[in-house]
Design an enzyme around this catalytic site. Structure first.
Site, PDB file in Angstrom:
ATOM      1  NE  ARG A 176      -0.762   1.792   3.566  1.00  0.00           N
ATOM      2  CZ  ARG A 176       0.338   2.548   3.752  1.00  0.00           C
ATOM      3  NH1 ARG A 176       1.517   2.007   4.019  1.00  0.00           N
ATOM      4  NH2 ARG A 176       0.255   3.852   3.670  1.00  0.00           N
ATOM      5  N   GLY A 177       0.186   2.417  -0.106  1.00  0.00           N
ATOM      6  CA  GLY A 177       0.927   3.664  -0.232  1.00  0.00           C
ATOM      7  C   GLY A 177       1.119   3.912  -1.725  1.00  0.00           C
ATOM      8  NE  ARG A 221      -5.999   0.785  -2.560  1.00  0.00           N
ATOM      9  CZ  ARG A 221      -5.585   1.357  -1.423  1.00  0.00           C
ATOM     10  NH1 ARG A 221      -4.354   1.215  -1.018  1.00  0.00           N
ATOM     11  NH2 ARG A 221      -6.410   2.095  -0.708  1.00  0.00           N
ATOM     12  CG  ASP A 223      -3.378   7.888  -2.210  1.00  0.00           C
ATOM     13  OD1 ASP A 223      -3.254   8.318  -1.057  1.00  0.00           O
ATOM     14  OD2 ASP A 223      -3.102   6.724  -2.544  1.00  0.00           O
ATOM     15  CE  LYS A 265      -5.956   5.591   3.651  1.00  0.00           C
ATOM     16  NZ  LYS A 265      -6.846   4.674   2.867  1.00  0.00           N
TER      17      LYS A 265
END
Ligand code: MRU
Length: 329
Positions: free
Chosen positions: A44-45, A81, A226, A237
């Site tokens: 993730r990230g 994603r 993101d 987030k």
């Protein structure tokens, strides 16, 4: 420690869903396994997802070099994603290699490996540049507040917002950090607290709803991103918008820290950013414990949009952009 590395035709990842309790490395041998790891947040990230996405096309090409097949696979990876633009950015770089290759042979695999490695190397070196540039914002004895996880677990290298803190500490500055736990998946509590403990940087973990109470003691807020639209609106987030509004109310500077691979200059503003909605179980369970009626109606967007008007500056590997944001310069 490193969040991922590519070795012997496998992507080895540190499974972030097991942290902080267990250090588990997994060997991913095909692109389907990488897509699954991205969807389930084992990787993730935004920057890390981009690098993993690039290697997933390498693994697909090792099995089958057909261009039409790889283009189809690329679209599957891209949609794993949807908000983190780094994934799309890396896939586009890999697709350019596929489309430029005259004959699909083993040479294509070699070229894809070298492009994925170049992406990894560049993103790693960008984190150190971001750290150096961003550390100018940090003075000795400052208190920083941050959300989610933006450290070496979310990138290769030292991270983005957390990388700024690491660099400032390395420069000899004393820094204290308020870490927001980051409901529902607790990336702050599980991952950022883990990283700061390991680095022996003093931090205090708070639940997200404590941020306003603590904000008067904070000197600067640093968050990741993101996807950043051309006008400076930022997807990050869920909870970042609340944090920006709170910082604005208390007149605390609010900085976004991200590599330029997180910029999406095709989008005019944040309204055009697609926000990933995730499974309701992430909200009604904490770990394995059910904390709400199973039948509860749940809204679970993974990200929110912070308007450019609430952002003091955007730190990249090139420079700090200040409002009014003109991100293509
Ligand atoms: O859902 P996650 O854990 O992938 O969300 C991560 C974030 O929102 C980070 O702040 C962002 O990706 C930047 S990481 C350097």
């Amino acid at each position: 420690m490193r969040a991922l590395f590519f070795k012997c035709q496998q992507l080895v990842i540190l499974d972030q869903t097991k942290l902080p309790n267990k250090i588990v490395y997994r060997k991913l041998r095909n692109y389907e396994a990488i897509i699954s790891a991205i969807k389930h947040l084992q990787i993730r990230g935004a920057p890390l997802i981009g690098i993993a996405g690039a290697y997933s096309l390498v693994l697909a090409a090792i099995k089958n070099c057909n261009r039409r097949y790889l283009t189809k696979v690329a679209e599957q990876i891209r949609s794993a994603r949807p908000t983190a633009v780094n994934l799309s950015w890396a896939i586009n770089r890999m697709l350019a290699v596929i489309n430029n290759c005259q004959i699909a042979t083993k040479d294509l695999v070699k070229s894809l490996i070298s492009e994925a490695k170049a992406i990894e190397r560049e993103e790693e070196s960008n984190t150190f540049k971001i750290g150096e540039i961003g550390a100018n914002l940090i003075k000795d004895n400052m208190t920083v507040m941050t959300i989610c996880n933006t450290g070496w677990l979310a990138t290769v290298g030292i991270g983005t917002a957390l990388g700024v803190i690491y660099t400032a500490v390395k420069q000899g500055k004393r820094v204290k950090v308020y870490v927001l736990e980051t409901r529902p998946l607790l990336q702050g509590a599980r991952l950022t607290a883990f990283e700061l403990s390991k680095a022996k940087i003093p931090y205090t973990l708070i639940t997200d709803n404590m941020m306003a109470t603590v904000m008067p003691n904070v000197d600067i807020v640093l968050v990741g991103a993101d996807r950043i639209a051309q006008n400076g609106d930022v997807a990050n987030k869920i909870g970042t918008l609340t944090l920006a509004i709170t910082a604005h109310y208390f007149k605390v500077p609010f900085y976004v820290v991200a590599p330029t691979s997180s910029l999406d200059l095709n989008l005019n503003n944040g309204k055009e950013i697609v926000i990933e909605k995730r499974d309701k179980n992430e909200v009604i369970y904490v770990g394995k414990k059910l904390i709400a009626p199973k039948s509860a109606d749940v809204f679970n967007p993974a990200f929110d949009i912070t308007p450019a008007s609430l952002i003091s500056g955007i730190v990249t590997e090139k420079k700090i952009f200040y409002p009014p944001f003109k991100l293509n310069n």
